[in-house]
Motif scaffolding. Structure first.
Motif, PDB file in Angstrom:
ATOM      1  N   ILE A 102       0.850  -1.192   0.000  1.00  0.00           N
ATOM      2  CA  ILE A 102       0.000   0.000   0.000  1.00  0.00           C
ATOM      3  C   ILE A 102       0.885   1.242   0.000  1.00  0.00           C
ATOM      4  CG2 ILE A 102      -1.950  -1.080   1.198  1.00  0.00           C
ATOM      5  CD1 ILE A 102      -1.128   0.386   3.748  1.00  0.00           C
ATOM      6  N   HIS A 103       0.311   2.324  -0.513  1.00  0.00           N
ATOM      7  CA  HIS A 103       0.962   3.633  -0.433  1.00  0.00           C
ATOM      8  C   HIS A 103      -0.035   4.564   0.244  1.00  0.00           C
ATOM      9  CE1 HIS A 103       4.555   5.831  -1.778  1.00  0.00           C
ATOM     10  NE2 HIS A 103       3.779   6.889  -1.653  1.00  0.00           N
ATOM     11  N   VAL A 104       0.455   5.345   1.199  1.00  0.00           N
ATOM     12  CA  VAL A 104      -0.430   6.101   2.079  1.00  0.00           C
ATOM     13  C   VAL A 104      -0.014   7.560   2.125  1.00  0.00           C
ATOM     14  CG1 VAL A 104      -1.487   6.131   4.386  1.00  0.00           C
ATOM     15  CG2 VAL A 104      -0.537   3.999   3.503  1.00  0.00           C
ATOM     16  N   LEU A 105      -0.998   8.445   2.189  1.00  0.00           N
ATOM     17  CA  LEU A 105      -0.757   9.887   2.381  1.00  0.00           C
ATOM     18  C   LEU A 105      -1.652  10.333   3.525  1.00  0.00           C
ATOM     19  CD1 LEU A 105       0.243  12.740   1.513  1.00  0.00           C
ATOM     20  CD2 LEU A 105      -1.547  12.716  -0.245  1.00  0.00           C
ATOM     21  N   GLY A 106      -1.091  11.034   4.505  1.00  0.00           N
ATOM     22  CA  GLY A 106      -1.914  11.418   5.644  1.00  0.00           C
ATOM     23  C   GLY A 106      -1.483  12.713   6.286  1.00  0.00           C
ATOM     24  N   THR A 107      -2.456  13.349   6.927  1.00  0.00           N
ATOM     25  CA  THR A 107      -2.167  14.500   7.771  1.00  0.00           C
ATOM     26  C   THR A 107      -2.541  14.135   9.200  1.00  0.00           C
ATOM     27  OG1 THR A 107      -2.359  16.148   6.023  1.00  0.00           O
ATOM     28  CG2 THR A 107      -2.775  16.913   8.267  1.00  0.00           C
ATOM     29  N   PHE A 108      -1.654  14.509  10.111  1.00  0.00           N
ATOM     30  CA  PHE A 108      -1.768  14.095  11.507  1.00  0.00           C
ATOM     31  C   PHE A 108      -1.878  15.318  12.400  1.00  0.00           C
ATOM     32  CE2 PHE A 108      -0.961   9.520  11.133  1.00  0.00           C
ATOM     33  CZ  PHE A 108      -0.682   9.476   9.779  1.00  0.00           C
ATOM     34  N   GLY A 109      -2.694  15.210  13.456  1.00  0.00           N
ATOM     35  CA  GLY A 109      -2.851  16.321  14.388  1.00  0.00           C
ATOM     36  C   GLY A 109      -3.982  16.016  15.350  1.00  0.00           C
ATOM     37  N   GLU A 110      -3.940  16.657  16.514  1.00  0.00           N
ATOM     38  CA  GLU A 110      -4.971  16.449  17.530  1.00  0.00           C
ATOM     39  C   GLU A 110      -6.257  17.164  17.131  1.00  0.00           C
ATOM     40  OE1 GLU A 110      -4.829  14.722  20.296  1.00  0.00           O
ATOM     41  OE2 GLU A 110      -2.671  14.322  20.478  1.00  0.00           O
ATOM     42  N   PRO A 111      -7.413  16.538  17.369  1.00  0.00           N
ATOM     43  CA  PRO A 111      -8.659  17.295  17.247  1.00  0.00           C
ATOM     44  C   PRO A 111      -8.701  18.380  18.323  1.00  0.00           C
ATOM     45  CG  PRO A 111      -9.081  15.018  17.965  1.00  0.00           C
ATOM     46  CD  PRO A 111      -7.605  15.152  17.788  1.00  0.00           C
ATOM     47  N   THR A 112      -9.517  19.402  18.117  1.00  0.00           N
ATOM     48  CA  THR A 112      -9.616  20.466  19.123  1.00  0.00           C
ATOM     49  C   THR A 112     -10.919  20.324  19.897  1.00  0.00           C
ATOM     50  OG1 THR A 112     -10.655  21.941  17.526  1.00  0.00           O
ATOM     51  CG2 THR A 112      -8.265  22.072  17.735  1.00  0.00           C
ATOM     52  N   ASP A 113     -10.864  20.733  21.143  1.00  0.00           N
ATOM     53  CA  ASP A 113     -12.070  20.718  21.970  1.00  0.00           C
ATOM     54  C   ASP A 113     -12.861  22.001  21.766  1.00  0.00           C
ATOM     55  OD1 ASP A 113     -11.717  18.271  23.143  1.00  0.00           O
ATOM     56  OD2 ASP A 113     -10.449  19.077  24.751  1.00  0.00           O
ATOM     57  N   GLY A 114     -14.124  21.938  22.122  1.00  0.00           N
ATOM     58  CA  GLY A 114     -14.953  23.140  22.052  1.00  0.00           C
ATOM     59  C   GLY A 114     -15.164  23.569  20.625  1.00  0.00           C
ATOM     60  N   GLY A 115     -15.444  24.846  20.413  1.00  0.00           N
ATOM     61  CA  GLY A 115     -15.680  25.335  19.058  1.00  0.00           C
ATOM     62  C   GLY A 115     -17.034  24.887  18.549  1.00  0.00           C
ATOM     63  N   LEU A 116     -17.212  25.116  17.261  1.00  0.00           N
ATOM     64  CA  LEU A 116     -18.483  24.866  16.607  1.00  0.00           C
ATOM     65  C   LEU A 116     -18.809  23.365  16.594  1.00  0.00           C
ATOM     66  CD1 LEU A 116     -20.384  26.810  15.074  1.00  0.00           C
ATOM     67  CD2 LEU A 116     -19.089  26.263  13.008  1.00  0.00           C
ATOM     68  N   ARG A 117     -20.066  23.017  16.861  1.00  0.00           N
ATOM     69  CA  ARG A 117     -20.532  21.643  16.696  1.00  0.00           C
ATOM     70  C   ARG A 117     -21.878  21.681  15.986  1.00  0.00           C
ATOM     71  NH1 ARG A 117     -22.847  16.823  19.213  1.00  0.00           N
ATOM     72  NH2 ARG A 117     -21.368  15.104  18.969  1.00  0.00           N
ATOM     73  N   VAL A 223     -10.417  10.813  10.911  1.00  0.00           N
ATOM     74  CA  VAL A 223     -10.571  10.589  12.349  1.00  0.00           C
ATOM     75  C   VAL A 223     -11.048  11.890  12.969  1.00  0.00           C
ATOM     76  CG1 VAL A 223      -9.377  10.042  14.491  1.00  0.00           C
ATOM     77  CG2 VAL A 223      -8.829   8.778  12.397  1.00  0.00           C
ATOM     78  N   ARG A 224     -12.221  11.866  13.576  1.00  0.00           N
ATOM     79  CA  ARG A 224     -12.796  13.099  14.094  1.00  0.00           C
ATOM     80  C   ARG A 224     -12.569  13.259  15.587  1.00  0.00           C
ATOM     81  NH1 ARG A 224     -16.340  15.133  10.137  1.00  0.00           N
ATOM     82  NH2 ARG A 224     -16.255  16.999  11.414  1.00  0.00           N
ATOM     83  N   MET A 225     -12.333  12.140  16.288  1.00  0.00           N
ATOM     84  CA  MET A 225     -12.250  12.194  17.732  1.00  0.00           C
ATOM     85  C   MET A 225     -11.775  10.830  18.245  1.00  0.00           C
ATOM     86  SD  MET A 225     -15.424  13.694  19.894  1.00  0.00           S
ATOM     87  CE  MET A 225     -15.551  15.318  19.156  1.00  0.00           C
ATOM     88  N   ARG A 226     -11.083  10.815  19.398  1.00  0.00           N
ATOM     89  CA  ARG A 226     -10.717   9.527  19.997  1.00  0.00           C
ATOM     90  C   ARG A 226     -11.973   8.925  20.641  1.00  0.00           C
ATOM     91  NH1 ARG A 226      -6.431   6.779  23.586  1.00  0.00           N
ATOM     92  NH2 ARG A 226      -4.873   7.890  22.372  1.00  0.00           N
ATOM     93  N   PRO A 227     -12.256   7.652  20.359  1.00  0.00           N
ATOM     94  CA  PRO A 227     -13.509   7.069  20.860  1.00  0.00           C
ATOM     95  C   PRO A 227     -13.547   6.935  22.388  1.00  0.00           C
ATOM     96  CG  PRO A 227     -12.563   5.701  19.109  1.00  0.00           C
ATOM     97  CD  PRO A 227     -11.527   6.724  19.486  1.00  0.00           C
ATOM     98  N   ALA A 228     -14.720   7.147  22.965  1.00  0.00           N
ATOM     99  CA  ALA A 228     -14.971   6.776  24.352  1.00  0.00           C
ATOM    100  C   ALA A 228     -14.998   5.250  24.439  1.00  0.00           C
ATOM    101  CB  ALA A 228     -16.307   7.371  24.803  1.00  0.00           C
ATOM    102  N   PRO A 229     -14.766   4.689  25.648  1.00  0.00           N
ATOM    103  CA  PRO A 229     -14.744   3.219  25.766  1.00  0.00           C
ATOM    104  C   PRO A 229     -16.088   2.590  25.393  1.00  0.00           C
ATOM    105  CG  PRO A 229     -13.827   4.254  27.744  1.00  0.00           C
ATOM    106  CD  PRO A 229     -14.448   5.349  26.933  1.00  0.00           C
ATOM    107  N   GLY A 230     -16.037   1.330  24.990  1.00  0.00           N
ATOM    108  CA  GLY A 230     -17.258   0.584  24.676  1.00  0.00           C
ATOM    109  C   GLY A 230     -17.387   0.309  23.191  1.00  0.00           C
ATOM    110  N   PRO A 231     -18.269  -0.639  22.840  1.00  0.00           N
ATOM    111  CA  PRO A 231     -18.460  -0.976  21.424  1.00  0.00           C
ATOM    112  C   PRO A 231     -18.869   0.253  20.612  1.00  0.00           C
ATOM    113  CG  PRO A 231     -19.546  -2.602  22.817  1.00  0.00           C
ATOM    114  CD  PRO A 231     -19.090  -1.487  23.729  1.00  0.00           C
ATOM    115  N   LEU A 232     -18.440   0.254  19.347  1.00  0.00           N
ATOM    116  CA  LEU A 232     -18.722   1.364  18.431  1.00  0.00           C
ATOM    117  C   LEU A 232     -19.886   0.993  17.517  1.00  0.00           C
ATOM    118  CD1 LEU A 232     -14.990   1.958  17.490  1.00  0.00           C
ATOM    119  CD2 LEU A 232     -16.378   3.430  18.975  1.00  0.00           C
ATOM    120  N   ARG A 233     -20.768   1.958  17.276  1.00  0.00           N
ATOM    121  CA  ARG A 233     -21.842   1.756  16.295  1.00  0.00           C
ATOM    122  C   ARG A 233     -21.326   2.142  14.917  1.00  0.00           C
ATOM    123  NH1 ARG A 233     -27.364   2.582  18.771  1.00  0.00           N
ATOM    124  NH2 ARG A 233     -26.958   2.893  20.980  1.00  0.00           N
TER     125      ARG A 233
END
Lengths: 273, 273
Positions: A102-117, A223-233
């Motif tokens: 595989i060949h991969v291209l990615g941008t990495f960085g922490e999501p930010t808290d707060g702000g617009l939702r 990736v929008r956010m690190r998941p909270a514990p528990g099964p994912l829907r």
């Protein structure tokens, strides 16, 4: 005890040369379907090396698939493209010997808290985890020719009743697969795990009665956010089969009701029903 | 007469060294918004070099945006990753001097005729081209501070009534922008043109009353088919603003009723309304 995801996607830095960081890794046995490693699993190996090299979690990662991946040692060659304050971009080539997988291209960085939702959409409406169906149960019931997959021993995935109908010759008629994702043993799913989740369920197109190989050309995961514990829907849909290709869109939601990842892939369409 | 798209995205091969092909190109003046070239336009320059190097049209192309692009000469460095019988994969770095503007990964190949077709979705329901609104008209009416964009002289885009409300302080309240895409002078839109179309309309998030810069982190375009002649029906939606980022999904349909491209981007969310 089944080998854990973190162990199976471990990478080890072996060399740094300017913008290039080389990692030793291994495509582990048992993360395959029919002898070829799952596409999300291979992406997770590369993604882990990239995240370590960039020292932040994935934000948007795109893999192009070049060749099937048998088990065995591999190397991930990460090349920094740009390292900024908040975001860092790099490529990765995952190779076995001289053979690029595989060949991969990615941008990495922490999501930010707060702000617009603003959310136009909700998690998929699923029966409780216990009321959903394990693929291993359907396969081991024996009324199918589908081979048991090594992957199934690693996962505690439970699929919405009806969505595994294609295994027993009763496809639902809708190109959709939804269900709960979890690793066995309640191993947590982090940002690297999400890269795997994005390709962990059977192709939704199977529920149109289409069979055959659906090779991924390209898979992108946001990736929008690190998941909270528990099964994912999770829900995966194919909307358009045309021109020899098909799309597959995924949404992954955590137990806190956050959209933790979106995925989209372009795959080659099987030849017919 | 306005400069054509093909001329403005022209590339010239200057050097071949093993898997690396270098192209000379130029970010032309007048394809900008506020002095920075449109993201789809820059992608189209890189995409044209990649398509020439691979000798086939784009199938799936992903660009990561590294820096704003002022007008001026640039170079596109295309590196072949894998050249197969049907598909070919390569990367491209578009650089001005030492400064990388975008980094691109793509797979190229012809769509196939016939085979399976399954469409869960239809083109956006738009008023006729003549009944839709030209952005230049809204801006030149003068009831706004939005600067006229150089880009607008190149395009004959007509937007669904209401979807330009954000320009005059009347955002529609729905994060959606739909309309007809055409170049001025009825220049045809080919596969490279579709890379541009995927980012040619104003961010749908503006219709939530959000203002400010919405920098694209990553844009992926799936080219499904070469468009039939005539204006294209387009719709772009933002569904999820969360964790400091937002998605933007696009569908582009041609006059024959075919889905010719899908796009998705991840952008940094503006700070608030």
């Amino acid at each position: 005890v089944s080998e854990g995801f973190e162990e199976a996607t471990k990478v080890e830095l072996v060399d740094v040369d300017g913008p290039v960081q080389r990692y030793r890794a291994e495509v582990h046995d048992g993360w395959d379907i029919g002898g070829n490693a799952n596409g999300g699993y291979v992406l997770a190996i590369a993604g882990r090396a990239m995240a370590e090299a960039m020292d932040r979690p994935p934000l948007s990662v795109t893999a192009h698939y070049l060749a099937p991946a048998p088990a065995g040692p591999c190397e991930v060659v990460v090349t920094t493209v740009r390292r900024g304050g908040r975001l860092a971009t790099c490529t990765a080539a995952l190779v076995q010997g001289e053979r690029p997988l595989i060949h991969v291209l990615g941008t990495f960085g922490e999501p930010t808290d707060g702000g617009l939702r603003h959310m136009e959409g909700v998690p998929p409406d699923l029966p409780p985890y216990e009321a959903c169906i394990s693929r291993a149960d359907v396969v081991s019931a024996g009324n199918t020719d589908v081979p048991a997959s090594g992957l199934m021993d690693r996962l505690a995935v439970r699929v919405r009743p009806g969505d595994l109908g294609f295994i027993t010759g009763e496809p639902s008629g809708k190109a959709e697969t939804a269900g709960w994702f979890a690793f066995v043993g309640e191993q947590p799913v982090d940002e690297i795990g999400l890269l795997f989740v994005a390709d962990a369920m059977a192709p939704p197109v199977f529920n149109l009665g289409v069979t055959g190989w659906v090779p991924t050309v390209e898979l992108t995961v946001h990736v929008r956010m690190r998941p909270a514990p528990g099964p994912l829907r999770c829900i995966f849909r194919t909307r358009f089969i045309e021109g020899g290709t098909l799309d597959e869109d995924g949404e992954i939601w955590d137990s806190a009701g956050n959209l933790v990842a979106q995925s989209r892939q372009l795959a080659l369409a099987p030849r017919g029903a």
